[in-house]
Scaffold this motif. Sequence first.
Motif, PDB file in Angstrom:
ATOM      1  N   LEU A  14     -77.342  67.637 -35.563  1.00  0.00           N
ATOM      2  CA  LEU A  14     -76.782  67.018 -35.013  1.00  0.00           C
ATOM      3  C   LEU A  14     -77.244  66.688 -33.795  1.00  0.00           C
ATOM      4  N   LEU A  15     -78.422  65.917 -34.031  1.00  0.00           N
ATOM      5  CA  LEU A  15     -78.799  65.507 -32.124  1.00  0.00           C
ATOM      6  C   LEU A  15     -78.496  63.590 -32.829  1.00  0.00           C
ATOM      7  N   ILE A  16     -78.992  63.556 -34.919  1.00  0.00           N
ATOM      8  CA  ILE A  16     -78.704  61.559 -34.540  1.00  0.00           C
ATOM      9  C   ILE A  16     -77.279  61.829 -34.657  1.00  0.00           C
ATOM     10  N   VAL A  17     -75.798  62.335 -34.835  1.00  0.00           N
ATOM     11  CA  VAL A  17     -75.033  62.526 -34.666  1.00  0.00           C
ATOM     12  C   VAL A  17     -74.718  61.666 -33.060  1.00  0.00           C
ATOM     13  N   THR A  18     -75.203  62.874 -32.069  1.00  0.00           N
ATOM     14  CA  THR A  18     -75.025  62.620 -31.058  1.00  0.00           C
ATOM     15  C   THR A  18     -75.501  61.241 -30.350  1.00  0.00           C
ATOM     16  N   GLU A  19     -76.083  60.990 -30.676  1.00  0.00           N
ATOM     17  CA  GLU A  19     -77.303  60.064 -30.589  1.00  0.00           C
ATOM     18  C   GLU A  19     -77.079  59.103 -29.101  1.00  0.00           C
ATOM     19  N   ASN A  20     -76.085  58.699 -29.158  1.00  0.00           N
ATOM     20  CA  ASN A  20     -75.191  57.783 -28.102  1.00  0.00           C
ATOM     21  C   ASN A  20     -75.186  58.507 -27.001  1.00  0.00           C
ATOM     22  N   ILE A  21     -74.889  59.610 -27.482  1.00  0.00           N
ATOM     23  CA  ILE A  21     -73.849  61.180 -25.746  1.00  0.00           C
ATOM     24  C   ILE A  21     -76.038  61.177 -25.763  1.00  0.00           C
ATOM     25  N   THR A  22     -76.510  62.388 -26.197  1.00  0.00           N
ATOM     26  CA  THR A  22     -77.693  62.517 -26.057  1.00  0.00           C
ATOM     27  C   THR A  22     -78.923  61.514 -25.612  1.00  0.00           C
ATOM     28  N   LYS A  23     -79.036  60.441 -25.765  1.00  0.00           N
ATOM     29  CA  LYS A  23     -79.655  59.031 -25.806  1.00  0.00           C
ATOM     30  C   LYS A  23     -81.299  59.644 -26.346  1.00  0.00           C
ATOM     31  N   VAL A  24     -81.495  60.235 -27.019  1.00  0.00           N
ATOM     32  CA  VAL A  24     -82.409  61.454 -27.780  1.00  0.00           C
ATOM     33  C   VAL A  24     -82.552  60.277 -29.024  1.00  0.00           C
ATOM     34  N   ASN A  25     -83.624  59.638 -29.201  1.00  0.00           N
ATOM     35  CA  ASN A  25     -83.327  58.878 -30.084  1.00  0.00           C
ATOM     36  C   ASN A  25     -83.864  59.496 -31.777  1.00  0.00           C
ATOM     37  N   LYS A  26     -83.384  58.991 -32.732  1.00  0.00           N
ATOM     38  CA  LYS A  26     -83.160  59.281 -34.016  1.00  0.00           C
ATOM     39  C   LYS A  26     -83.853  60.171 -34.212  1.00  0.00           C
ATOM     40  N   ALA A  27     -85.348  58.655 -34.648  1.00  0.00           N
ATOM     41  CA  ALA A  27     -86.219  58.269 -35.205  1.00  0.00           C
ATOM     42  C   ALA A  27     -87.477  59.515 -34.780  1.00  0.00           C
ATOM     43  N   ALA A  28     -87.267  60.747 -33.719  1.00  0.00           N
ATOM     44  CA  ALA A  28     -87.951  61.177 -32.909  1.00  0.00           C
ATOM     45  C   ALA A  28     -87.692  62.516 -33.104  1.00  0.00           C
ATOM     46  N   VAL A  29     -86.595  62.607 -33.602  1.00  0.00           N
ATOM     47  CA  VAL A  29     -85.523  63.567 -34.224  1.00  0.00           C
ATOM     48  C   VAL A  29     -85.886  63.940 -35.615  1.00  0.00           C
ATOM     49  N   ALA A  30     -85.966  63.380 -36.210  1.00  0.00           N
ATOM     50  CA  ALA A  30     -86.384  63.368 -37.737  1.00  0.00           C
ATOM     51  C   ALA A  30     -87.818  63.185 -37.357  1.00  0.00           C
ATOM     52  N   ILE A  31     -88.612  62.831 -37.242  1.00  0.00           N
ATOM     53  CA  ILE A  31     -90.483  63.713 -36.499  1.00  0.00           C
ATOM     54  C   ILE A  31     -90.875  64.731 -36.684  1.00  0.00           C
ATOM     55  N   PHE A  32     -89.494  64.750 -35.615  1.00  0.00           N
ATOM     56  CA  PHE A  32     -90.303  66.386 -34.943  1.00  0.00           C
ATOM     57  C   PHE A  32     -88.914  67.778 -36.103  1.00  0.00           C
ATOM     58  N   ALA A 360     -69.987  61.680 -49.969  1.00  0.00           N
ATOM     59  CA  ALA A 360     -70.792  60.990 -48.796  1.00  0.00           C
ATOM     60  C   ALA A 360     -70.484  60.258 -47.984  1.00  0.00           C
ATOM     61  N   GLY A 361     -69.507  60.076 -48.456  1.00  0.00           N
ATOM     62  CA  GLY A 361     -68.825  58.258 -47.427  1.00  0.00           C
ATOM     63  C   GLY A 361     -67.932  58.597 -46.271  1.00  0.00           C
ATOM     64  N   ILE A 362     -67.972  59.882 -46.206  1.00  0.00           N
ATOM     65  CA  ILE A 362     -66.973  60.493 -45.438  1.00  0.00           C
ATOM     66  C   ILE A 362     -68.204  60.962 -44.052  1.00  0.00           C
ATOM     67  N   VAL A 363     -68.737  61.713 -44.678  1.00  0.00           N
ATOM     68  CA  VAL A 363     -70.005  62.296 -43.993  1.00  0.00           C
ATOM     69  C   VAL A 363     -70.692  61.043 -43.896  1.00  0.00           C
ATOM     70  N   SER A 364     -70.963  60.363 -43.759  1.00  0.00           N
ATOM     71  CA  SER A 364     -71.786  59.120 -43.341  1.00  0.00           C
ATOM     72  C   SER A 364     -71.487  58.004 -41.912  1.00  0.00           C
ATOM     73  N   THR A 365     -70.164  58.482 -42.234  1.00  0.00           N
ATOM     74  CA  THR A 365     -69.357  57.762 -41.041  1.00  0.00           C
ATOM     75  C   THR A 365     -69.738  58.510 -39.651  1.00  0.00           C
ATOM     76  N   VAL A 366     -70.445  59.813 -39.529  1.00  0.00           N
ATOM     77  CA  VAL A 366     -70.694  60.309 -38.407  1.00  0.00           C
ATOM     78  C   VAL A 366     -72.139  60.111 -38.040  1.00  0.00           C
ATOM     79  N   LEU A 367     -72.784  60.426 -39.541  1.00  0.00           N
ATOM     80  CA  LEU A 367     -73.958  60.917 -39.474  1.00  0.00           C
ATOM     81  C   LEU A 367     -74.095  59.715 -39.836  1.00  0.00           C
ATOM     82  N   ASP A 368     -75.574  59.179 -39.571  1.00  0.00           N
ATOM     83  CA  ASP A 368     -76.769  57.807 -40.226  1.00  0.00           C
ATOM     84  C   ASP A 368     -76.367  57.373 -41.813  1.00  0.00           C
ATOM     85  N   ASN A 369     -75.689  56.588 -42.196  1.00  0.00           N
ATOM     86  CA  ASN A 369     -75.869  56.569 -43.459  1.00  0.00           C
ATOM     87  C   ASN A 369     -76.977  56.554 -44.362  1.00  0.00           C
ATOM     88  N   PHE A 370     -77.961  56.239 -44.133  1.00  0.00           N
ATOM     89  CA  PHE A 370     -79.642  56.768 -44.897  1.00  0.00           C
ATOM     90  C   PHE A 370     -79.755  58.236 -44.665  1.00  0.00           C
TER      91      PHE A 370
END
Length: 449
Positions: A14-32, A360-370
């Motif tokens: 959820l935080l990765i999807v909303t990165e442009n809103i929350t401004k929380v870097n997705k790399a930090a989210v993944a590591i956490f 997977a193609g539908i999900v990747s439109t909003v969630l990071d493709n990797f």
Amino acid sequence: MALVIVCILLLGYLLIVTENITKVNKAAVAIFVCTVGWVLYISYGTEFVTRQHASEYANFLNGRATDGRLVKMYIANNIFLKYVGRACEIVLFLLATMTIVEILENNGCLDFITQLLKTRDSKKLLWRIGVVTFVISANLDNFTTMVMMFMAVRSVVPNRRQRMILGSAIIIAANCGGAMTVIGSPTGLMLWHAGLATPTDFSLSLVIPCVLAWALPTWWIGKMLPEHIDTEWITLPYRGDDTRLEVWQRFMMLVVGIGGLWFIPTFHNITMLSPFIGALCVLSLLWVVNEVFNRKLLNMGSMSDRRIPHVLFYGNHQLILFVMGMVLALGVVKETGMMTDLSLFLQKNGISSMLIGLSAGIVSTVLDNFATAASYITLQSSSELNMAYWKIVAYTTSVGGNLLTIGSVAGLVLMRMEKVRVGWYFRNIGWKAGVGALVGTGVLLLTLA
């Protein structure tokens, strides 16, 4: 506890999807997510180990009485390190290729590419940018290629709207080109390193769908541009030792760097060593050539004057941490057994792997493709080589990321650099990319049938 770990992963998504809103870097989210997940897993390790690895753990004990310390030792050495190794294979490959690009950039070797863009004809410029991005992203990782091409366009096109259009074309070309080979994106690397895909079979299956998914929207985008584009061609500034290199020296370094990457699949087939060893071999060779050509500056202590591409450097490290975090986070969820339970549930309800791959193609439109691709790869329990499912997931997640700017790292970079809004992108670019993706999907399904 398994449910808690899964909920933490979903919160991370959820935080990765909303990165442009929350401004929380997705790399930090993944590591956490990965660190918290593994801490919780090892805290309740006895239950997980006895359920998922009963026989292996019994062999590890070898007659000893079990206790909390032995459980943690078993998890740390026999479970956790396995996923660390998988993540490091991908990360080391990315680190090597990204360093190769930085060496080439520092020495002006990529100026040959910029020279190809010298035209005021909008259609020619668009297709040259597209072809160069598509070809390079198939040989380097698509993120590095995308940043490199963005910087080239920003240096020659002063009009912001035109840069937005050309930048959108770069996103499509980079994602489609990267999906075409096993070394073009982290997803392909993950499949290759896991022994799920071979380079030749993978590329032969995806080359036509990827070309269609790129060429059709690019042709459409060309209609948005005026007949001529105002470009600014200025003399390259003095860049330390860059100007000391002769043209033939820069060209030779370009051949060693890019040509060496083409040889990596052959290197892997001959030696059967992990592909990142081949990438490190190419890096070491290019590094030696670099020091030979710049030996006078090295002796003079002038290396501190080198021009460092800070945007590329910073972005690369974010991508590396993100990939590492996602692989480890999905690893701990898989070890809880929840992925296996979900896979069995889908099979029991008659949902085919083909349909799962297409979703997977539908999900990747909003969630990071990797993140999407890694999740779907982990979901599949089969380890069949060159299975159609792997190719469908690799393709659909890459082209799905073209529909919205939030679906890929490239799109997020474009949003930050040119202040592109999600709505503008979808109205003008995204739906065109969607049509191209559907055409390519149809061809892919026909070839895999």
